[in-house]
Design a protein around this motif. Structure first.
Motif, PDB file in Angstrom:
ATOM      1  N   ALA A  22      18.505 -42.466  79.214  1.00 45.81           N
ATOM      2  CA  ALA A  22      18.621 -43.900  79.508  1.00 45.81           C
ATOM      3  C   ALA A  22      20.071 -44.383  79.426  1.00 45.81           C
ATOM      4  CB  ALA A  22      17.743 -44.696  78.545  1.00 45.81           C
ATOM      5  N   VAL A  23      20.812 -43.885  78.452  1.00 48.32           N
ATOM      6  CA  VAL A  23      22.247 -44.187  78.317  1.00 48.32           C
ATOM      7  C   VAL A  23      22.961 -42.842  78.183  1.00 48.32           C
ATOM      8  CG1 VAL A  23      24.017 -45.308  76.909  1.00 48.32           C
ATOM      9  CG2 VAL A  23      21.825 -46.453  77.261  1.00 48.32           C
ATOM     10  N   GLY A  25      26.468 -41.884  77.713  1.00 48.60           N
ATOM     11  CA  GLY A  25      27.849 -41.700  77.268  1.00 48.60           C
ATOM     12  C   GLY A  25      28.697 -42.911  77.577  1.00 48.60           C
ATOM     13  N   ALA A  37      29.040 -60.370  79.596  1.00 47.67           N
ATOM     14  CA  ALA A  37      27.782 -60.248  80.327  1.00 47.67           C
ATOM     15  C   ALA A  37      27.563 -58.777  80.661  1.00 47.67           C
ATOM     16  CB  ALA A  37      27.829 -61.076  81.600  1.00 47.67           C
ATOM     17  N   VAL A  39      25.372 -56.461  82.836  1.00 50.04           N
ATOM     18  CA  VAL A  39      24.532 -56.668  84.010  1.00 50.04           C
ATOM     19  C   VAL A  39      24.140 -55.328  84.628  1.00 50.04           C
ATOM     20  CG1 VAL A  39      26.518 -56.881  85.573  1.00 50.04           C
ATOM     21  CG2 VAL A  39      24.369 -57.989  86.172  1.00 50.04           C
ATOM     22  N   SER A  44      18.712 -49.423  84.577  1.00 43.30           N
ATOM     23  CA  SER A  44      20.130 -49.037  84.564  1.00 43.30           C
ATOM     24  C   SER A  44      20.614 -48.606  83.183  1.00 43.30           C
ATOM     25  CB  SER A  44      20.991 -50.201  85.049  1.00 43.30           C
ATOM     26  OG  SER A  44      20.869 -51.311  84.172  1.00 43.30           O
TER      27      SER A  44
ATOM     28  N   ARG B  16      33.720 -61.744  80.596  1.00 40.73           N
ATOM     29  CA  ARG B  16      33.891 -60.319  80.873  1.00 40.73           C
ATOM     30  C   ARG B  16      32.561 -59.766  81.368  1.00 40.73           C
ATOM     31  NH1 ARG B  16      35.194 -56.074  75.967  1.00 40.73           N
ATOM     32  NH2 ARG B  16      34.874 -54.123  77.099  1.00 40.73           N
ATOM     33  N   ILE B  17      32.624 -58.922  82.391  1.00 36.81           N
ATOM     34  CA  ILE B  17      31.394 -58.400  82.979  1.00 36.81           C
ATOM     35  C   ILE B  17      31.395 -56.885  82.854  1.00 36.81           C
ATOM     36  CG2 ILE B  17      30.037 -58.184  85.090  1.00 36.81           C
ATOM     37  CD1 ILE B  17      31.298 -60.911  85.920  1.00 36.81           C
ATOM     38  N   VAL B  18      30.346 -56.377  82.208  1.00 34.19           N
ATOM     39  CA  VAL B  18      30.158 -54.935  82.048  1.00 34.19           C
ATOM     40  C   VAL B  18      28.924 -54.560  82.849  1.00 34.19           C
ATOM     41  CG1 VAL B  18      29.646 -53.083  80.420  1.00 34.19           C
ATOM     42  CG2 VAL B  18      31.195 -54.938  79.736  1.00 34.19           C
ATOM     43  N   GLN B  19      29.115 -53.741  83.868  1.00 36.02           N
ATOM     44  CA  GLN B  19      27.994 -53.410  84.753  1.00 36.02           C
ATOM     45  C   GLN B  19      27.489 -51.997  84.476  1.00 36.02           C
ATOM     46  OE1 GLN B  19      28.732 -54.197  88.885  1.00 36.02           O
ATOM     47  NE2 GLN B  19      26.894 -53.121  89.559  1.00 36.02           N
ATOM     48  N   PHE B  20      26.164 -51.913  84.311  1.00 32.77           N
ATOM     49  CA  PHE B  20      25.514 -50.616  84.074  1.00 32.77           C
ATOM     50  C   PHE B  20      24.863 -50.119  85.358  1.00 32.77           C
ATOM     51  CE2 PHE B  20      24.936 -49.105  79.638  1.00 32.77           C
ATOM     52  CZ  PHE B  20      25.747 -50.024  79.002  1.00 32.77           C
ATOM     53  N   HIS B  21      24.899 -48.806  85.506  1.00 31.40           N
ATOM     54  CA  HIS B  21      24.138 -48.156  86.580  1.00 31.40           C
ATOM     55  C   HIS B  21      23.807 -46.745  86.130  1.00 31.40           C
ATOM     56  CE1 HIS B  21      22.702 -47.296  90.609  1.00 31.40           C
ATOM     57  NE2 HIS B  21      23.350 -46.149  90.543  1.00 31.40           N
ATOM     58  N   ASP B  22      22.538 -46.414  86.173  1.00 29.97           N
ATOM     59  CA  ASP B  22      22.101 -45.054  85.852  1.00 29.97           C
ATOM     60  C   ASP B  22      22.611 -44.593  84.483  1.00 29.97           C
ATOM     61  OD1 ASP B  22      20.702 -42.744  86.323  1.00 29.97           O
ATOM     62  OD2 ASP B  22      22.280 -41.787  87.478  1.00 29.97           O
ATOM     63  N   GLY B  23      22.571 -45.492  83.506  1.00 29.41           N
ATOM     64  CA  GLY B  23      22.916 -45.121  82.135  1.00 29.41           C
ATOM     65  C   GLY B  23      24.395 -45.110  81.823  1.00 29.41           C
ATOM     66  N   LEU B  24      25.210 -45.528  82.788  1.00 29.63           N
ATOM     67  CA  LEU B  24      26.671 -45.498  82.594  1.00 29.63           C
ATOM     68  C   LEU B  24      27.282 -46.860  82.895  1.00 29.63           C
ATOM     69  CD1 LEU B  24      27.385 -42.128  84.434  1.00 29.63           C
ATOM     70  CD2 LEU B  24      27.592 -42.520  81.975  1.00 29.63           C
ATOM     71  N   VAL B  25      28.439 -47.124  82.307  1.00 30.40           N
ATOM     72  CA  VAL B  25      29.212 -48.307  82.666  1.00 30.40           C
ATOM     73  C   VAL B  25      30.011 -47.988  83.916  1.00 30.40           C
ATOM     74  CG1 VAL B  25      31.069 -49.872  81.965  1.00 30.40           C
ATOM     75  CG2 VAL B  25      29.351 -49.161  80.303  1.00 30.40           C
ATOM     76  N   GLY B  38      40.241 -51.554  77.214  1.00 28.45           N
ATOM     77  CA  GLY B  38      39.785 -51.020  75.929  1.00 28.45           C
ATOM     78  C   GLY B  38      39.334 -49.579  76.115  1.00 28.45           C
ATOM     79  N   ALA B  39      38.280 -49.218  75.423  1.00 28.46           N
ATOM     80  CA  ALA B  39      37.748 -47.870  75.582  1.00 28.46           C
ATOM     81  C   ALA B  39      37.335 -47.649  77.034  1.00 28.46           C
ATOM     82  CB  ALA B  39      36.536 -47.703  74.674  1.00 28.46           C
ATOM     83  N   ALA B  40      37.769 -46.531  77.624  1.00 28.99           N
ATOM     84  CA  ALA B  40      37.488 -46.275  79.034  1.00 28.99           C
ATOM     85  C   ALA B  40      36.010 -46.020  79.247  1.00 28.99           C
ATOM     86  CB  ALA B  40      38.287 -45.073  79.507  1.00 28.99           C
ATOM     87  N   PRO B  41      35.372 -46.773  80.131  1.00 31.33           N
ATOM     88  CA  PRO B  41      33.972 -46.486  80.427  1.00 31.33           C
ATOM     89  C   PRO B  41      33.809 -45.052  80.932  1.00 31.33           C
ATOM     90  CG  PRO B  41      34.641 -48.574  81.393  1.00 31.33           C
ATOM     91  CD  PRO B  41      35.884 -47.904  80.897  1.00 31.33           C
ATOM     92  N   ALA B  42      32.803 -44.376  80.430  1.00 32.33           N
ATOM     93  CA  ALA B  42      32.614 -42.980  80.782  1.00 32.33           C
ATOM     94  C   ALA B  42      32.510 -42.779  82.288  1.00 32.33           C
ATOM     95  CB  ALA B  42      31.363 -42.443  80.086  1.00 32.33           C
TER      96      ALA B  42
END
Lengths: 193, 47
Positions: A22-23, A25, A37, A39, A44, B16-25, B38-42
């Motif tokens: 699900a997540v 890394g 936010a 999103v 996802s 600030r907008i953090v977008q997730f897709h398929d378990g990742l930022v 900041g910390a680099a999104p994987a």
């Protein structure tokens, strides 16, 4: 020091022979005072991520530091304590107790803290929070006597009455019309300033 | 303050907008469009 520091965070669910990652890394720092936010579409990983940030679940890999303390490996009781003292929650469905006044709903998190916060102090803090969300004239109303937007405001007051380190709002406008949604989002911005 | 939503219009209310897709930022930027350093999104490391 960031209020939230997440490193290589992962969560995998096993359902029989199937593994759901699900997540996969995530690295993220969030500073105090930010309005972030998160999103993404259904599936996802954002809700799983929120559950971990809210100490409702534990990661299978990686670390999560809240105010400098690694909370990713705490016991259930320790996580419950963190949730009660460090985290405020706002949900789509408000989750207010029926047949319980707005004031009593807001007092509840302070009641859970035990005798350290006495009755008069609980009432004073709850009234101050209801005033901050614009409901000073609705403190004795039951949830069913309040509009959806007003109920969400009570939920926001309840989430903030403990002065938490973070406020997590999960689809907080999902049950509200567009005008009321804007009002609630403006309130978040105002309270976060 | 952390707001979880599936709706990009709602998300736009954040600073600030953090977008997730398929378990990742897959996106992490301020509402002004600046990337957060900041910390680099994987996912960005992977891409």
């Amino acid at each position: 020091m960031p209020v939230i520091a997440v490193r290589d965070l992962a969560k995998t669910y096993s359902t029989g022979a199937v593994e759901v990652r699900a997540v996969r890394g995530v690295n993220l720092d969030i500073e105090a005072g930010e309005f972030v936010a998160v999103v993404g579409p259904s599936g996802s990983g954002k809700s799983t991520f929120m559950h971990i940030l809210g100490c409702l679940d534990r990661p299978t890999r990686g670390s999560y530091e809240l105010e400098g303390r690694d909370v990713s490996r705490l016991t259930r009781d320790q996580l419950a304590d963190i949730r009660n003292t460090k985290i405020g929650f706002v949900f789509q469905g408000f989750n207010l107790l029926a047949r319980t006044s707005a004031l009593e709903n807001v007092e509840l998190p302070l009641l859970y803290r035990g005798p350290s916060v006495r009755g008069a102090e609980r009432r004073r803090r709850a009234l101050a929070m209801l005033d901050a969300v614009g409901l000073a004239d609705r403190v004795d109303h039951m949830p069913n006597q309040l509009s959806g937007g007003q109920q969400q405001r009570v939920a926001i007051a309840r989430a903030l009455v403990n002065d938490p380190a973070i406020l997590l709002a999960d689809e907080p406008t999902g049950n509200l019309d567009s005008t009321t949604s804007r009002e609630v989002l403006d309130l978040f911005r105002q309270l976060n300033a | 303050m952390i707001l979880i939503t599936h709706d990009h219009e709602i998300a736009a209310h954040g600073n600030r907008i953090v977008q997730f897709h398929d378990g990742l930022v897959v996106r992490d930027e301020t509402s002004a469009g600046e990337r957060v350093t900041g910390a680099a999104p994987a996912a960005e490391v992977l891409q």
